[in-house]
Write a protein that holds these residues in place. Sequence first.
Motif, PDB file in Angstrom:
ATOM      1  N   LEU A  68      13.704 -31.535  51.015  1.00 47.12           N
ATOM      2  CA  LEU A  68      12.390 -32.044  51.391  1.00 47.12           C
ATOM      3  C   LEU A  68      11.556 -30.952  52.045  1.00 47.12           C
ATOM      4  CD1 LEU A  68      10.493 -34.442  51.576  1.00 47.12           C
ATOM      5  CD2 LEU A  68      11.612 -35.091  53.701  1.00 47.12           C
ATOM      6  N   GLN A  69      12.176 -30.151  52.898  1.00 43.93           N
ATOM      7  CA  GLN A  69      11.470 -29.043  53.538  1.00 43.93           C
ATOM      8  C   GLN A  69      10.997 -28.031  52.496  1.00 43.93           C
ATOM      9  OE1 GLN A  69      10.395 -28.677  56.615  1.00 43.93           O
ATOM     10  NE2 GLN A  69       9.532 -26.682  56.171  1.00 43.93           N
ATOM     11  N   GLN A  70      11.852 -27.720  51.523  1.00 44.11           N
ATOM     12  CA  GLN A  70      11.468 -26.796  50.454  1.00 44.11           C
ATOM     13  C   GLN A  70      10.288 -27.345  49.659  1.00 44.11           C
ATOM     14  OE1 GLN A  70      15.143 -26.456  48.278  1.00 44.11           O
ATOM     15  NE2 GLN A  70      15.637 -24.484  49.209  1.00 44.11           N
ATOM     16  N   SER A  71      10.331 -28.637  49.366  1.00 45.92           N
ATOM     17  CA  SER A  71       9.238 -29.219  48.586  1.00 45.92           C
ATOM     18  C   SER A  71       7.944 -29.223  49.385  1.00 45.92           C
ATOM     19  CB  SER A  71       9.586 -30.634  48.119  1.00 45.92           C
ATOM     20  OG  SER A  71       9.611 -31.537  49.195  1.00 45.92           O
ATOM     21  N   ARG A  72       8.037 -29.424  50.695  1.00 49.69           N
ATOM     22  CA  ARG A  72       6.824 -29.361  51.532  1.00 49.69           C
ATOM     23  C   ARG A  72       6.233 -27.957  51.535  1.00 49.69           C
ATOM     24  NH1 ARG A  72       9.076 -32.961  56.503  1.00 49.69           N
ATOM     25  NH2 ARG A  72       8.530 -34.985  55.623  1.00 49.69           N
ATOM     26  N   GLU A  73       7.113 -26.964  51.606  1.00 49.32           N
ATOM     27  CA  GLU A  73       6.633 -25.578  51.574  1.00 49.32           C
ATOM     28  C   GLU A  73       5.979 -25.256  50.236  1.00 49.32           C
ATOM     29  OE1 GLU A  73      10.081 -23.270  52.589  1.00 49.32           O
ATOM     30  OE2 GLU A  73      10.116 -24.026  54.645  1.00 49.32           O
ATOM     31  N   MET A  74       6.596 -25.742  49.148  1.00 46.51           N
ATOM     32  CA  MET A  74       6.032 -25.517  47.826  1.00 46.51           C
ATOM     33  C   MET A  74       4.676 -26.225  47.691  1.00 46.51           C
ATOM     34  SD  MET A  74       7.878 -26.087  44.090  1.00 46.51           S
ATOM     35  CE  MET A  74       9.430 -26.348  44.871  1.00 46.51           C
ATOM     36  N   ALA A  75       4.595 -27.446  48.184  1.00 50.57           N
ATOM     37  CA  ALA A  75       3.340 -28.196  48.121  1.00 50.57           C
ATOM     38  C   ALA A  75       2.266 -27.495  48.947  1.00 50.57           C
ATOM     39  CB  ALA A  75       3.554 -29.616  48.627  1.00 50.57           C
ATOM     40  N   GLN A  76       2.636 -26.988  50.128  1.00 50.40           N
ATOM     41  CA  GLN A  76       1.657 -26.273  50.965  1.00 50.40           C
ATOM     42  C   GLN A  76       1.119 -25.035  50.252  1.00 50.40           C
ATOM     43  OE1 GLN A  76       0.851 -28.855  53.143  1.00 50.40           O
ATOM     44  NE2 GLN A  76       0.102 -27.030  54.129  1.00 50.40           N
ATOM     45  N   MET A  77       1.992 -24.358  49.512  1.00 45.29           N
ATOM     46  CA  MET A  77       1.552 -23.191  48.769  1.00 45.29           C
ATOM     47  C   MET A  77       0.506 -23.597  47.737  1.00 45.29           C
ATOM     48  SD  MET A  77       3.532 -20.832  46.002  1.00 45.29           S
ATOM     49  CE  MET A  77       3.548 -22.223  44.911  1.00 45.29           C
ATOM     50  N   TRP A  78       0.780 -24.666  46.974  1.00 47.79           N
ATOM     51  CA  TRP A  78      -0.165 -25.108  45.949  1.00 47.79           C
ATOM     52  C   TRP A  78      -1.441 -25.653  46.562  1.00 47.79           C
ATOM     53  CZ3 TRP A  78      -0.262 -23.526  41.275  1.00 47.79           C
ATOM     54  CH2 TRP A  78       0.920 -23.122  40.658  1.00 47.79           C
ATOM     55  N   ILE A  79      -1.318 -26.384  47.641  1.00 47.00           N
ATOM     56  CA  ILE A  79      -2.506 -26.915  48.308  1.00 47.00           C
ATOM     57  C   ILE A  79      -3.352 -25.763  48.829  1.00 47.00           C
ATOM     58  CG2 ILE A  79      -3.286 -28.205  50.339  1.00 47.00           C
ATOM     59  CD1 ILE A  79      -0.886 -30.105  49.800  1.00 47.00           C
ATOM     60  N   GLY A  80      -2.685 -24.710  49.330  1.00 47.86           N
ATOM     61  CA  GLY A  80      -3.418 -23.533  49.795  1.00 47.86           C
ATOM     62  C   GLY A  80      -4.202 -22.879  48.672  1.00 47.86           C
ATOM     63  N   LYS A  81      -3.618 -22.868  47.481  1.00 46.82           N
ATOM     64  CA  LYS A  81      -4.309 -22.267  46.335  1.00 46.82           C
ATOM     65  C   LYS A  81      -5.444 -23.157  45.831  1.00 46.82           C
ATOM     66  CE  LYS A  81      -0.495 -19.550  44.539  1.00 46.82           C
ATOM     67  NZ  LYS A  81      -0.965 -18.250  44.154  1.00 46.82           N
ATOM     68  N   LEU A  82      -5.249 -24.471  45.940  1.00 44.64           N
ATOM     69  CA  LEU A  82      -6.244 -25.401  45.400  1.00 44.64           C
ATOM     70  C   LEU A  82      -7.290 -25.834  46.422  1.00 44.64           C
ATOM     71  CD1 LEU A  82      -3.849 -27.651  43.305  1.00 44.64           C
ATOM     72  CD2 LEU A  82      -5.337 -25.827  42.481  1.00 44.64           C
ATOM     73  N   GLY A  83      -7.029 -25.553  47.667  1.00 43.50           N
ATOM     74  CA  GLY A  83      -7.966 -25.947  48.715  1.00 43.50           C
ATOM     75  C   GLY A  83      -7.291 -26.859  49.719  1.00 43.50           C
ATOM     76  N   ALA A 106      12.083 -29.719  43.128  1.00 45.50           N
ATOM     77  CA  ALA A 106      13.154 -29.184  43.982  1.00 45.50           C
ATOM     78  C   ALA A 106      14.444 -29.978  43.798  1.00 45.50           C
ATOM     79  CB  ALA A 106      12.720 -29.196  45.445  1.00 45.50           C
ATOM     80  N   MET A 107      14.347 -31.295  43.706  1.00 45.88           N
ATOM     81  CA  MET A 107      15.538 -32.129  43.528  1.00 45.88           C
ATOM     82  C   MET A 107      16.196 -31.854  42.177  1.00 45.88           C
ATOM     83  SD  MET A 107      16.047 -33.865  46.257  1.00 45.88           S
ATOM     84  CE  MET A 107      17.096 -35.221  45.804  1.00 45.88           C
ATOM     85  N   HIS A 108      15.398 -31.768  41.104  1.00 50.16           N
ATOM     86  CA  HIS A 108      15.955 -31.503  39.784  1.00 50.16           C
ATOM     87  C   HIS A 108      16.630 -30.128  39.740  1.00 50.16           C
ATOM     88  CE1 HIS A 108      13.654 -34.960  38.386  1.00 50.16           C
ATOM     89  NE2 HIS A 108      14.375 -34.916  37.289  1.00 50.16           N
ATOM     90  N   MET A 109      15.982 -29.136  40.302  1.00 56.45           N
ATOM     91  CA  MET A 109      16.536 -27.779  40.258  1.00 56.45           C
ATOM     92  C   MET A 109      17.805 -27.681  41.085  1.00 56.45           C
ATOM     93  SD  MET A 109      13.043 -25.553  40.256  1.00 56.45           S
ATOM     94  CE  MET A 109      13.856 -23.972  40.061  1.00 56.45           C
ATOM     95  N   SER A 110      17.873 -28.392  42.210  1.00 60.02           N
ATOM     96  CA  SER A 110      19.062 -28.318  43.053  1.00 60.02           C
ATOM     97  C   SER A 110      20.259 -28.986  42.388  1.00 60.02           C
ATOM     98  CB  SER A 110      18.797 -28.962  44.404  1.00 60.02           C
ATOM     99  OG  SER A 110      18.709 -30.365  44.263  1.00 60.02           O
ATOM    100  N   GLU A 111      19.986 -29.902  41.464  1.00 63.18           N
ATOM    101  CA  GLU A 111      21.059 -30.578  40.746  1.00 63.18           C
ATOM    102  C   GLU A 111      21.407 -29.862  39.452  1.00 63.18           C
ATOM    103  OE1 GLU A 111      19.547 -34.537  40.425  1.00 63.18           O
ATOM    104  OE2 GLU A 111      19.787 -34.913  42.569  1.00 63.18           O
ATOM    105  N   GLY A 112      20.838 -28.652  39.268  1.00 64.63           N
ATOM    106  CA  GLY A 112      21.148 -27.852  38.100  1.00 64.63           C
ATOM    107  C   GLY A 112      20.400 -28.275  36.853  1.00 64.63           C
ATOM    108  N   GLU A 113      19.405 -29.137  37.019  1.00 69.51           N
ATOM    109  CA  GLU A 113      18.622 -29.592  35.878  1.00 69.51           C
ATOM    110  C   GLU A 113      17.381 -28.729  35.744  1.00 69.51           C
ATOM    111  OE1 GLU A 113      17.662 -33.672  36.598  1.00 69.51           O
ATOM    112  OE2 GLU A 113      19.729 -34.241  36.965  1.00 69.51           O
TER     113      GLU A 113
END
Length: 123
Positions: A68-83, A106-113
Amino acid sequence: MARASTIDKLPADILEQLQTLLRDPRVTQIDATQSINEALQHEGYDITVSKSAVNRYSMKMEDVGAKLQQSREMAQMWIGKLGAAPQGQVGKLINEIIRTMAFDTAMHMSEGEDPVPLKCWLN
């Protein structure tokens, strides 16, 4: 087929107690196990949880928290780029969609998908 964990069988109020105990750094898993078993006995339930079940549950919750923390960081990065300052309801909706996409990815990638393709979100 694996058996259901005793943690999954806990009543909602006792599961919430366990989660609270596990979040408290002053409480050990052994203390949490004893406390939950006492609560179960006090309320008349005929089940107990083992230290290993509490440990597995704790590790699973820590893993979900990290994702969840990783996904929040990823979302913050995209939100930063989009405004960062969404304008109106549409902007807030887009930010929430980005957060959800980041968490799912993040959940899919962590499960190897493979990550969820963007076209799945656009349909």
